[in-house]
Every structure is written in structure tokens, then in C-alpha cells.
Motif scaffolding. Sequence first.
Motif, PDB file in Angstrom:
ATOM      1  N   ASN A 351     -18.172  42.880 -36.257  1.00  0.00           N
ATOM      2  CA  ASN A 351     -17.481  41.989 -37.188  1.00  0.00           C
ATOM      3  C   ASN A 351     -16.493  42.718 -38.095  1.00  0.00           C
ATOM      4  N   SER A 352     -16.288  43.995 -37.864  1.00  0.00           N
ATOM      5  CA  SER A 352     -15.355  44.726 -38.719  1.00  0.00           C
ATOM      6  C   SER A 352     -13.917  44.393 -38.345  1.00  0.00           C
ATOM      7  N   PHE A 353     -13.005  44.574 -39.313  1.00  0.00           N
ATOM      8  CA  PHE A 353     -11.576  44.334 -39.087  1.00  0.00           C
ATOM      9  C   PHE A 353     -10.856  45.590 -38.581  1.00  0.00           C
ATOM     10  N   GLY A 354     -11.585  46.686 -38.509  1.00  0.00           N
ATOM     11  CA  GLY A 354     -10.974  47.941 -38.069  1.00  0.00           C
ATOM     12  C   GLY A 354     -11.657  49.116 -38.729  1.00  0.00           C
ATOM     13  N   TYR A 355     -11.087  50.282 -38.541  1.00  0.00           N
ATOM     14  CA  TYR A 355     -11.662  51.522 -39.076  1.00  0.00           C
ATOM     15  C   TYR A 355     -10.886  51.971 -40.311  1.00  0.00           C
ATOM     16  N   CYS A 356     -11.594  52.672 -41.190  1.00  0.00           N
ATOM     17  CA  CYS A 356     -10.952  53.159 -42.406  1.00  0.00           C
ATOM     18  C   CYS A 356     -11.417  54.576 -42.749  1.00  0.00           C
ATOM     19  N   HIS A 357     -11.874  55.339 -41.727  1.00  0.00           N
ATOM     20  CA  HIS A 357     -12.351  56.696 -42.039  1.00  0.00           C
ATOM     21  C   HIS A 357     -11.203  57.685 -42.217  1.00  0.00           C
ATOM     22  N   GLN A 358      -9.999  57.349 -41.731  1.00  0.00           N
ATOM     23  CA  GLN A 358      -8.852  58.211 -41.989  1.00  0.00           C
ATOM     24  C   GLN A 358      -8.384  58.062 -43.432  1.00  0.00           C
ATOM     25  N   LYS A 359      -8.217  56.818 -43.865  1.00  0.00           N
ATOM     26  CA  LYS A 359      -7.895  56.489 -45.252  1.00  0.00           C
ATOM     27  C   LYS A 359      -8.757  55.313 -45.666  1.00  0.00           C
ATOM     28  N   PRO A 360      -9.475  55.425 -46.778  1.00  0.00           N
ATOM     29  CA  PRO A 360     -10.388  54.334 -47.185  1.00  0.00           C
ATOM     30  C   PRO A 360      -9.635  53.134 -47.744  1.00  0.00           C
ATOM     31  N   ILE A 361      -8.647  52.663 -46.984  1.00  0.00           N
ATOM     32  CA  ILE A 361      -7.852  51.508 -47.402  1.00  0.00           C
ATOM     33  C   ILE A 361      -7.862  50.505 -46.260  1.00  0.00           C
TER      34      ILE A 361
END
Length: 505
Positions: A351-361
Motif C-alpha cells: 500500500n505504499s506510494f513509493g520509496y523514500c530511503h534516498q531522501k525522506p521526502i
Amino acid sequence: MDFLLLLGVVVAIYGVLLFFDNFFKSCMHYPYEAFLKGTGLSIKFLRLQWHTTALNRSIVKWSTAYPKLLDLNFSLGVYLSVLLMPLASLLIVVSAFHTRSSGKVGSDGAAAGSSAAKNTVSFDLLIPGVNLPLNEIGYYIAALGINSVVHELGHGLAAVLEDVPIKGFGFHVMLIIPMAYTQLDSDQLNALKTWKRLKVLCAGIWHNLLLGAFTYLLFVTTPVMLSAIYRVNESVMVTDIKNNSPLLGARGLEEGDIVTSINSCEVRNEASWYDCLLESLHSQPSYCISPDFVHLNDESVPISHKNDGLIECCNAENKASNCFEYMVDVNEEDVALPQHMCLNIRKVVENSFGYCHQKPICPEGHCFKPIINNFTTILQIRRDRKPDVIYIGHPADLTRTIRISQFVPKTSIFRPGFADHIQLLLKYVTVFALGLSIINVIPCFGFDGQHIVSTLLSNGLVVSRVPQKSKRDVIALCINCIGTLFVFILLTKVFWQMLFKALWP
């Protein structure tokens, strides 16, 4: 112990062959001797040999087809072989005394060796079961056989070009090592002038270098040449899964699965497959999740600390969930979300909209990072036309128990194994070609380098300064003894490592 067991079986087979060879020689002397003479076969202690003169005419025909081109070819081989000799000798000396640092295993599971060890170039002898997979031994034998034939063919062509008669061509197998040989007229070879004799002696080394360059070119162009029947640089296919693999199961991977990405990393070929697994270990995935999803699925319990110091906010019996940390962005508005919450891992990923481990935005939702130790990560393995596989564990589980191919068949007629076998054979032919070139050019007894050194010392420039043949022979003997000593040290080191690994794995 697998390699030692294989050697034991091979020695037993040689023992049986030697027994029957002696038996037939005593009971069926004349017919058996006639059979051996007619076929050119001979059985000796731990060695099988085959000798023939049937190829002599063919070698003479090939060498006289393009004499000027071959003469230029072998002349170039002399220059490169002489240049390679000091480089190969230096490499052997460095490798004989260089000990690789085992390094300390860091928190990420990678070996942390010193920078000096990483930058040191060394020469390793390839031994099945030690630094080569034992299940690929057939490729090693085939690659060594091809290189040996090409090497001796070079000697034969150069010898005929310089009017040195060939007495025969043959093959002998020592234990499991195949080696070809060309029997030349040694008296006429030694009677040649220095340059012509060097062309014959360096021809085998030069042919191995040419073979290595040719097979390497084929290796790197194989994906292009097979692009009509395989999809390349788009994805990888799972070709084998071990029975002990933790990814087996109803929701796991299957043979024939086409993997397109791991987390946010695209998988296009075998190199990117390993790069993505390494990236997943060094960069823990974080997910963009909506606040509504968090409020509806939060299963938090009072926060506690594990033995490893990590925060725990899930019930110990809830194996499907994990504690997540809210990664607050300084630029976003304050929202009513706790810093830690317990969420179902599969639901979060799906259910996530994508990843944010590169930038927490996150362009949508907020960034949440799972709280897991450095030896574990979450892998979302995307498959073509199949649901994603979500695995929680160490990426090494995939490298150890799953075999993949970068050749994805366009039709069911072809299997990826066909292209994999071709590339694997080309790889080993290239590696063995370069290795044999290096080892053969070293001034060591039994190698071409021994005769090359003696021939170089008979050059007119050397003779003018050292006219006594006895002194030149002593110099050649010293050089060959030093080279042999370093090769012996390297062999001793390698076989000691093999024995150490076999007894204390």
C-alpha cells in the motif's frame, strides 16, 4: 572434502585401468600390443596418453597456406612474449609472498580489508573446490583442453614454417588435467638461428593470448549475438532454487520467474542483480504511507528495547508485523502521528506510494522506516506477470540458494541454460588462456620460459659480452632456478590453503 573425494575416485579408476593394462599385456600380449600401437594409446601411472601422426599433413598444409601472414603473426608473438616475461615473473614473485588479509566483518556483513590489500594485484592458481565451484569442473577441463590444443598448434605451425619436422601430435591426461603436446625434431629446432627459434618457442604463448582475446570478445558480445532468441538487459530469470532456500513456498520464488526489480533498484542483468542485493543491504528501504493507512493498521504495544538495542513496539507473537519509525521532514507540516508504530510489513509494502530511503521526502503520504538490524532487510522482488515476492532476511540468502540467468528466452523452445553454458565456457577459456600465457612465459623448468631464456642468452648481443657458453649456461640455470623456486612457493601456498580449507572448512 568434495575435491579430495573426486581425486580419490579418479585415482581408483586409474588403478583399475593400470591393473587391466598389465593383465592384458601378460595374457594377450601380441593382440593387445598391436591394439595399443594402432590406436596410439598408452596407460601409465596416473596418466593416459594418445599419440598420432595423422595430423602432421594438416599442420603442414595450414602453415604453408599463408606463410607471410603467419610469419608476421609469430614475429609479433616474440615481441609480446619477451615483454610479458618480466611482468609475469614479477607477478609470480608478488603472489608467492602476498597474503590476503581476511579482514574483519563489519556490521553490514562485508569484509573490510585494508586498502593496500585491495590495490595489490596478485596471481591465483585456479583449483576446483578451492577457489572454483566443483560443479563446474567440466568447464575447466574443456577450457584447459582447448587452450592446450591451441598452444601446441601454435608450436606446430611455427615449427613447420621454419622447416622443423613434426614427429607427432598427442594428448595426455594426468589425473583430470588434459594436456596436448607437439613432438618436434629437437636437433633441428636447436640448430635454428635465435630469432627463428624464438618464433617457435613463443608461438604457443602467443596463440593462448590470441585465443583469450578472441573468446573474451565473444563473451562480451554473446548477449548481442543471441538477442534474436533471448531478451537481454531487461530482466533476469530464476533458473534454479535450492531445496533449503527460505524463498521457496507458495508466496516465494519459482523456477522460470522473471525478476524485473528489487525494491527501487531495476534488475537488468546478472551484474545489476547482485548490485541491487548489495544496495538493499546497505540502504534499508523506507516507504511513503498515508496517515489514514497508519491509523487503520497500527498495532502498537508499549515501547520496549530488544537485546540488540533496537526499539520494539510490536507484540512478540506478531511475526507478520514490524516496528516502523516516522521520518519527520523539517519542511512538512506537523501531523498527528506517533514516532513509532507497529505495522504489517506486507500491507505496508503493497500500500505504499513509493520509496523514500534516498531522501525522506514523499510526494504523497509520509516516510516510514522499518526498525530492523543491519543483517536483515525487506526485499520487494517484482516479477513479470506475477505478484511481488516480499522477503524479510539477509540478501545473501538469495545469492546462496538462487541461481539466475540474464538470458530470458523469447519462446519456450530455448532455455536460458543454452546461453549460460556458452558464456561460462567462454569465460573459463579466457581465464585459462591468460593464466597459461603467464605461467608458460615464466623462466621455470618444464615451461616454455626455460627455453626462451636459454635462447635469448644465445643472442649475438649477449654472446659478444659473455662469449663463454659455459657462463651463459650458468646464467640461464640460475634464472630458471629462481623462477622455479617462486613457482614452487606459490604452488605450496595454494595447496596448503586447499588442504586447510578441506580439513577446517
